[in-house]
Design a protein around this motif. Structure first.
Motif, PDB file in Angstrom:
ATOM      1  N   ARG A  97      26.826  85.027  29.035  1.00  0.00           N
ATOM      2  CA  ARG A  97      27.338  84.669  30.219  1.00  0.00           C
ATOM      3  C   ARG A  97      28.109  83.701  30.290  1.00  0.00           C
ATOM      4  O   ARG A  97      27.759  82.008  29.522  1.00  0.00           O
ATOM      5  N   SER A 122      28.034  85.125  40.359  1.00  0.00           N
ATOM      6  CA  SER A 122      29.449  84.753  39.744  1.00  0.00           C
ATOM      7  C   SER A 122      29.895  85.383  38.142  1.00  0.00           C
ATOM      8  O   SER A 122      29.231  85.456  37.088  1.00  0.00           O
ATOM      9  N   GLY A 123      29.832  86.239  38.530  1.00  0.00           N
ATOM     10  CA  GLY A 123      29.984  87.559  37.084  1.00  0.00           C
ATOM     11  C   GLY A 123      30.771  87.616  35.940  1.00  0.00           C
ATOM     12  O   GLY A 123      31.658  86.527  35.187  1.00  0.00           O
ATOM     13  N   GLY A 124      31.021  88.146  35.191  1.00  0.00           N
ATOM     14  CA  GLY A 124      30.574  88.488  33.676  1.00  0.00           C
ATOM     15  C   GLY A 124      30.204  87.929  32.838  1.00  0.00           C
ATOM     16  O   GLY A 124      29.264  86.600  32.535  1.00  0.00           O
ATOM     17  N   ALA A 126      28.072  90.199  28.476  1.00  0.00           N
ATOM     18  CA  ALA A 126      28.011  91.092  27.502  1.00  0.00           C
ATOM     19  C   ALA A 126      25.704  90.714  26.821  1.00  0.00           C
ATOM     20  O   ALA A 126      25.833  89.906  26.977  1.00  0.00           O
ATOM     21  N   THR A 140      30.201  93.826  19.795  1.00  0.00           N
ATOM     22  CA  THR A 140      29.301  94.002  21.267  1.00  0.00           C
ATOM     23  C   THR A 140      29.205  95.457  21.899  1.00  0.00           C
ATOM     24  O   THR A 140      29.545  96.577  21.113  1.00  0.00           O
ATOM     25  N   GLU A 143      29.676  95.079  27.856  1.00  0.00           N
ATOM     26  CA  GLU A 143      30.169  94.508  28.489  1.00  0.00           C
ATOM     27  C   GLU A 143      30.694  94.415  30.013  1.00  0.00           C
ATOM     28  O   GLU A 143      30.915  95.638  30.466  1.00  0.00           O
ATOM     29  N   THR A 144      30.054  93.376  30.648  1.00  0.00           N
ATOM     30  CA  THR A 144      30.749  93.875  32.208  1.00  0.00           C
ATOM     31  C   THR A 144      31.783  92.382  33.230  1.00  0.00           C
ATOM     32  O   THR A 144      31.191  91.115  32.571  1.00  0.00           O
ATOM     33  N   SER A 145      32.705  92.439  33.837  1.00  0.00           N
ATOM     34  CA  SER A 145      33.729  92.034  33.555  1.00  0.00           C
ATOM     35  C   SER A 145      33.312  91.019  35.647  1.00  0.00           C
ATOM     36  O   SER A 145      33.412  90.372  35.431  1.00  0.00           O
ATOM     37  N   GLU A 146      32.526  91.961  35.815  1.00  0.00           N
ATOM     38  CA  GLU A 146      32.282  91.152  37.366  1.00  0.00           C
ATOM     39  C   GLU A 146      30.399  91.581  37.575  1.00  0.00           C
ATOM     40  O   GLU A 146      30.082  90.862  38.248  1.00  0.00           O
ATOM     41  N   LYS A 167      25.811  94.724  38.163  1.00  0.00           N
ATOM     42  CA  LYS A 167      27.333  95.185  37.733  1.00  0.00           C
ATOM     43  C   LYS A 167      28.619  94.807  38.286  1.00  0.00           C
ATOM     44  O   LYS A 167      29.772  94.126  37.879  1.00  0.00           O
ATOM     45  N   ASN A 168      27.921  93.631  39.663  1.00  0.00           N
ATOM     46  CA  ASN A 168      29.033  93.180  40.255  1.00  0.00           C
ATOM     47  C   ASN A 168      28.462  92.551  41.251  1.00  0.00           C
ATOM     48  O   ASN A 168      27.303  92.672  41.610  1.00  0.00           O
TER      49      ASN A 168
END
Length: 217
Positions: A97, A122-124, A126, A140, A143-146, A167-168
């Protein structure tokens, strides 16, 4: 001017020569070589044939220490410690993160949406593994981008992982489970306006976790 330059050169040369280690004298801190020697001896005694290069590592350490080669010492230290079965025997699980912001002391533990510091979210991130037995190969699992992933816990049989994920910014933390081979992702908990985190497997295969379902403050 030229005289000053010559004097300066002589002084610098003298200091440089005095700073060089004598032949046969180690430039590596003694406590570092002692610590590595103790670790290698312990691993050799603990794992025996499963740590077959133990004696070879000790011989190399003697040579590196005698020559005072810091770079070779670092290489040897990494090789000898990574050969530890507890490190290279199985993949190591970790969370990736971004660094949490410094604006608020509990930004790192934001649980619910709508909190006063939600804007700092602040997301992002894995969930990954690194396998030193395969040359440090990284894989991996999810993984989550948000969103953010936290609190992974490996099952006793090593085949499953339970963790908390948000998740966000509009979501709360909930408990999820995934197989160690990155298959079978499933959400285990869900409730509006609450967050679940810090899951833990129990010997009877049930899962306990912390939650904001019954706030105490």
């Amino acid at each position: 001017m030229s005289g000053n330059i010559r004097v300066l050169c002589v002084v610098v040369s003298a200091v440089f020569l005095l700073s060089l280690p004598d032949v046969g004298t180690s430039a590596i801190p003694a406590e570092e070589t002692a610590a590595l020697r103790a670790a290698i001896e312990d691993l050799t005694g603990t794992f025996g044939r499963q740590y077959p290069q133990g004696r070879d590592y000790l011989s190399k350490l003697d040579d590196v220490e005698r020559r005072g080669d810091q770079d070779q010492f670092e290489t040897l230290r990494r090789e000898a410690l990574v050969a530890n079965l507890l490190v290279s025997g199985n993949p190591i699980l970790f969370v990736m993160r971004a660094q949490y912001k410094k604006d608020h002391h509990n930004t790192a533990t934001m649980f619910k949406t709508g909190e006063i510091n939600t804007k700092s979210f602040s997301g992002g991130g894995a969930l990954k593994t690194i396998d030193f037995g395969r040359g440090g190969k990284v894989e991996t699992l999810i993984e989550t981008s948000e969103g953010l992933i936290r609190d992974p816990e490996v099952h006793f049989d090593g085949g499953r992982i339970v963790f908390a994920m948000r998740k966000n910014i509009d979501d709360d933390y909930h408990i999820y489970e995934i197989n160690a081979d990155a298959t079978g992702l499933k959400q285990l908990t869900s409730a509006p306006g609450v967050a679940d985190f810090d899951p833990l497997y129990l010997p009877d295969d049930s899962i306990v976790f912390s939650s904001t379902r019954e706030p105490k403050y």
